[in-house]
Design a protein around this motif. Structure first.
Motif, mmCIF file in Angstrom:
data_model
loop_
_atom_site.group_PDB
_atom_site.id
_atom_site.type_symbol
_atom_site.label_atom_id
_atom_site.label_comp_id
_atom_site.label_asym_id
_atom_site.label_seq_id
_atom_site.Cartn_x
_atom_site.Cartn_y
_atom_site.Cartn_z
ATOM 1 N N VAL A 48 8.921 34.776 105.587
ATOM 2 C CA VAL A 48 8.978 35.713 104.465
ATOM 3 C C VAL A 48 8.938 34.969 103.129
ATOM 4 O O VAL A 48 8.128 35.314 102.253
ATOM 5 C CB VAL A 48 10.207 36.642 104.586
ATOM 6 C CG1 VAL A 48 10.436 37.430 103.305
ATOM 7 C CG2 VAL A 48 10.037 37.588 105.760
ATOM 8 N N PRO A 49 9.753 33.896 102.915
ATOM 9 C CA PRO A 49 9.618 33.164 101.645
ATOM 10 C C PRO A 49 8.254 32.482 101.503
ATOM 11 O O PRO A 49 7.696 32.438 100.401
ATOM 12 C CB PRO A 49 10.739 32.121 101.693
ATOM 13 C CG PRO A 49 11.710 32.610 102.697
ATOM 14 C CD PRO A 49 10.919 33.416 103.659
ATOM 15 N N LEU A 50 7.714 31.971 102.617
ATOM 16 C CA LEU A 50 6.389 31.341 102.553
ATOM 17 C C LEU A 50 5.324 32.352 102.163
ATOM 18 O O LEU A 50 4.434 32.053 101.353
ATOM 19 C CB LEU A 50 6.035 30.688 103.893
ATOM 20 C CG LEU A 50 6.790 29.417 104.247
ATOM 21 C CD1 LEU A 50 6.411 28.960 105.647
ATOM 22 C CD2 LEU A 50 6.496 28.330 103.246
ATOM 23 N N LEU A 51 5.403 33.542 102.717
ATOM 24 C CA LEU A 51 4.433 34.580 102.360
ATOM 25 C C LEU A 51 4.607 35.004 100.905
ATOM 26 O O LEU A 51 3.617 35.265 100.212
ATOM 27 C CB LEU A 51 4.575 35.780 103.288
ATOM 28 C CG LEU A 51 4.093 35.558 104.727
ATOM 29 C CD1 LEU A 51 4.416 36.771 105.588
ATOM 30 C CD2 LEU A 51 2.613 35.267 104.753
ATOM 31 N N ALA A 52 5.841 35.054 100.429
ATOM 32 C CA ALA A 52 6.068 35.398 99.020
ATOM 33 C C ALA A 52 5.474 34.313 98.121
ATOM 34 O O ALA A 52 4.817 34.619 97.114
ATOM 35 C CB ALA A 52 7.559 35.568 98.751
ATOM 36 N N ALA A 56 2.379 34.704 95.478
ATOM 37 C CA ALA A 56 2.467 34.301 94.067
ATOM 38 C C ALA A 56 1.362 33.313 93.725
ATOM 39 O O ALA A 56 0.756 33.388 92.649
ATOM 40 C CB ALA A 56 3.838 33.678 93.783
ATOM 41 N N THR A 57 1.066 32.396 94.644
ATOM 42 C CA THR A 57 0.007 31.416 94.417
ATOM 43 C C THR A 57 -1.357 32.101 94.308
ATOM 44 O O THR A 57 -2.170 31.763 93.437
ATOM 45 C CB THR A 57 -0.011 30.375 95.552
ATOM 46 O OG1 THR A 57 1.264 29.755 95.619
ATOM 47 C CG2 THR A 57 -1.083 29.334 95.333
ATOM 48 N N VAL A 58 -1.602 33.057 95.169
ATOM 49 C CA VAL A 58 -2.875 33.793 95.128
ATOM 50 C C VAL A 58 -2.996 34.568 93.817
ATOM 51 O O VAL A 58 -4.060 34.587 93.197
ATOM 52 C CB VAL A 58 -2.999 34.725 96.354
ATOM 53 C CG1 VAL A 58 -4.130 35.720 96.186
ATOM 54 C CG2 VAL A 58 -3.202 33.908 97.617
ATOM 55 N N ARG A 59 -1.879 35.184 93.365
ATOM 56 C CA ARG A 59 -1.922 35.900 92.085
ATOM 57 C C ARG A 59 -2.201 34.944 90.936
ATOM 58 O O ARG A 59 -2.994 35.242 90.039
ATOM 59 C CB ARG A 59 -0.605 36.653 91.852
ATOM 60 C CG ARG A 59 -0.620 38.037 92.458
ATOM 61 C CD ARG A 59 0.627 38.831 92.088
ATOM 62 N NE ARG A 59 1.411 38.901 93.326
ATOM 63 C CZ ARG A 59 2.636 38.429 93.489
ATOM 64 N NH1 ARG A 59 3.296 37.912 92.502
ATOM 65 N NH2 ARG A 59 3.238 38.524 94.649
ATOM 66 N N SER A 60 -1.560 33.779 90.958
ATOM 67 C CA SER A 60 -1.784 32.777 89.909
ATOM 68 C C SER A 60 -3.231 32.286 89.933
ATOM 69 O O SER A 60 -3.862 32.137 88.881
ATOM 70 C CB SER A 60 -0.829 31.598 90.102
ATOM 71 O OG SER A 60 -1.123 30.562 89.212
#
Length: 150
Positions: A48-52, A56-60
């Protein structure tokens, strides 16, 4: 004991052995299911933290790509403006500059011819002297031209 009783005992023993094997198998299956449940819980807890973070990385990355796209379109616009400006400058100043350069070249050629003609007139006006040494002609000394300083 009669044959029917022995058969009944054998069937009972067989069933007892079968139930024991099934009980052992069910206990092992329960242990495996418990370990699998714990493993899935651990993976979920870490995933779950890795997916979060990945989200966030994909959004950035998407925002950076949007910025790069905006920069690329601005560069394309600047390039087209520079090309248009270059074409305008070339058409505005190119023709007159070529004419001025050609005129300057013509003036230099005319002055050079005039100077050459004057030098030729001076040298033809004075006869050249030659010294003869036993059948050989020695050319006259070369004159050095002095340029006027204006």
């Amino acid at each position: 004991m009669s044959g029917g009783e022995v058969a009944g005992i054998l069937v009972a023993v067989f069933w007892a052995i079968l139930v024991s094997f099934l009980a052992v198998a069910l206990v092992r299956l329960a242990q495996t299911l418990k370990a699998t449940t714990k493993l899935v819980a651990d993976v979920t807890e870490q995933a779950v933290p890795l997916l979060a973070d990945a989200s966030a990385t994909v959004r950035s990355a998407q925002s950076q790509l949007d910025r790069v796209d905006a920069i690329a379109s601005d560069v394309q616009e600047v390039t087209s403006n520079a090309s248009a400006l270059s074409t305008t400058v070339a058409s505005t100043f190119g023709g007159p500059l070529v004419k001025v350069a050609a005129f300057g070249y013509g003036v230099r050629q005319a002055i050079s011819r005039r100077t050459r003609d004057e030098d030729d007139r001076r040298t033809t006006a004075k006869p050249s002297r030659r010294t003869v040494i036993v059948g050989r002609a020695v050319p006259p000394a070369r004159r050095t031209r002095r340029r006027r300083k204006d």
